[in-house]
Write a protein that holds these residues in place. Structure first.
Motif, PDB file in Angstrom:
ATOM      1  N   GLY A  87      29.734  42.959  51.328  1.00 20.39           N
ATOM      2  CA  GLY A  87      30.728  42.350  50.451  1.00 20.39           C
ATOM      3  C   GLY A  87      30.897  43.114  49.158  1.00 20.39           C
ATOM      4  O   GLY A  87      30.938  42.524  48.071  1.00 20.39           O
ATOM      5  N   GLY A 103      32.327  43.021  43.601  1.00 18.48           N
ATOM      6  CA  GLY A 103      32.181  42.177  44.769  1.00 18.48           C
ATOM      7  C   GLY A 103      33.489  42.118  45.539  1.00 18.48           C
ATOM      8  O   GLY A 103      34.562  42.399  44.998  1.00 18.48           O
ATOM      9  N   ARG A 105      35.997  39.695  47.779  1.00 18.10           N
ATOM     10  CA  ARG A 105      36.391  38.397  48.304  1.00 18.10           C
ATOM     11  C   ARG A 105      37.115  38.648  49.623  1.00 18.10           C
ATOM     12  O   ARG A 105      38.286  39.027  49.654  1.00 18.10           O
ATOM     13  CB  ARG A 105      37.306  37.681  47.317  1.00 18.10           C
ATOM     14  N   LYS A 106      36.408  38.438  50.713  1.00 13.06           N
ATOM     15  CA  LYS A 106      36.915  38.854  52.020  1.00 13.06           C
ATOM     16  C   LYS A 106      38.223  38.156  52.395  1.00 13.06           C
ATOM     17  O   LYS A 106      39.045  38.726  53.105  1.00 13.06           O
ATOM     18  CB  LYS A 106      35.854  38.610  53.094  1.00 13.06           C
ATOM     19  N   ARG A 107      38.414  36.943  51.884  1.00 10.63           N
ATOM     20  CA  ARG A 107      39.643  36.221  52.230  1.00 10.63           C
ATOM     21  C   ARG A 107      40.877  36.889  51.627  1.00 10.63           C
ATOM     22  O   ARG A 107      42.001  36.635  52.065  1.00 10.63           O
ATOM     23  CB  ARG A 107      39.551  34.771  51.766  1.00 10.63           C
ATOM     24  N   GLU A 108      40.680  37.740  50.629  1.00 13.35           N
ATOM     25  CA  GLU A 108      41.793  38.436  49.996  1.00 13.35           C
ATOM     26  C   GLU A 108      42.010  39.841  50.561  1.00 13.35           C
ATOM     27  O   GLU A 108      42.984  40.502  50.213  1.00 13.35           O
ATOM     28  CB  GLU A 108      41.566  38.534  48.487  1.00 13.35           C
ATOM     29  N   TYR A 166      34.708  43.240  37.582  1.00 12.72           N
ATOM     30  CA  TYR A 166      34.825  41.862  38.049  1.00 12.72           C
ATOM     31  C   TYR A 166      36.270  41.533  38.373  1.00 12.72           C
ATOM     32  O   TYR A 166      37.178  41.830  37.586  1.00 12.72           O
ATOM     33  CB  TYR A 166      34.311  40.898  36.986  1.00 12.72           C
ATOM     34  N   GLU A 167      36.487  40.899  39.521  1.00 12.15           N
ATOM     35  CA  GLU A 167      37.831  40.469  39.867  1.00 12.15           C
ATOM     36  C   GLU A 167      38.253  39.312  38.969  1.00 12.15           C
ATOM     37  O   GLU A 167      37.466  38.389  38.724  1.00 12.15           O
ATOM     38  CB  GLU A 167      37.910  40.045  41.335  1.00 12.15           C
TER      39      GLU A 167
END
Length: 200
Positions: A87, A103, A105-108, A166-167
């Motif tokens: 990730g 990091g 965010r796999k859903r994005e 950081y996102e």
């Protein structure tokens, strides 16, 4: 078609296939960061995509759930490594001689298994622009222990100034717009890196 003609055709097709595999292997070796190339010696998939007048090379290693995208263009060179297993996204910017680790965010993100197909679809759009997912990162503190992010990130960023990114939601988090730079990755994801407006 005679048996002799069919045999010759089959032999030529086999040679063409071998030439494609050789060309892909040579291209991969030339483009990827030498240390990082070790992780893609037995790459499952390698695709070259034309983006904004330059080209990007997508390499997939299914064993480690790794995707590497390397860009070469007049706008500059960069490499972004997506580790779906850990990730983590790590991006090396050659003009800045810096790396940014964040990091994921796999859903994005595009699905790992769908990446080759999606990249192929953008290639077949014949000049049409696809709708890309925009992700904004704010660059924060330097990373002290680069090895803790895994050997492939260490191989990519070793010797460069490396920072945690950081996102953020660009509409809610203040950042310096003039400091931002954006990567159009395969016409699928726009990675935007910016410096924070907050004073440390």
């Amino acid at each position: 078609m005679t048996a002799k003609t069919a045999a010759n055709l089959k032999r030529h097709q086999s040679c063409d296939s071998d030439n494609v595999r050789i060309a892909t292997t040579v291209l991969l070796g030339l483009l990827l960061t030498p240390a990082l190339a070790d992780y893609f010696q037995n790459t499952d998939i390698s695709k070259q995509i034309t983006v904004d007048g330059g080209f990007q090379l997508l390499s997939i290693n299914r064993k480690w759930d790794l995707a590497a995208i390397e860009a070469k263009s007049t706008h500059g060179s960069w490499t972004t490594l997506w580790n779906y297993d850990r990730g983590i996204i790590a991006t090396k910017m050659l003009p800045e001689k810096a790396c940014y680790v964040s990091g994921m965010r796999k859903r994005e993100m595009p699905s790992f298994n769908a990446l080759p197909r999606l990249a192929e679809e953008t290639t077949n759009m014949k000049g049409q622009r696809t709708r890309t997912k925009q992700i904004t990162f704010v660059i924060k503190r330097p990373i002290r222990d680069l090895k803790s992010y895994g050997p492939e990130v260490y191989a990519l960023c070793k010797g460069l100034r490396t920072y945690v990114a950081y996102e953020v939601d660009g509409a809610q988090y203040p950042y310096n717009q003039e400091s931002c730079f954006r990567l159009d990755v395969l016409h699928l994801v726009g990675l935007k890196y910016c410096r924070s407006s907050y004073k440390a």
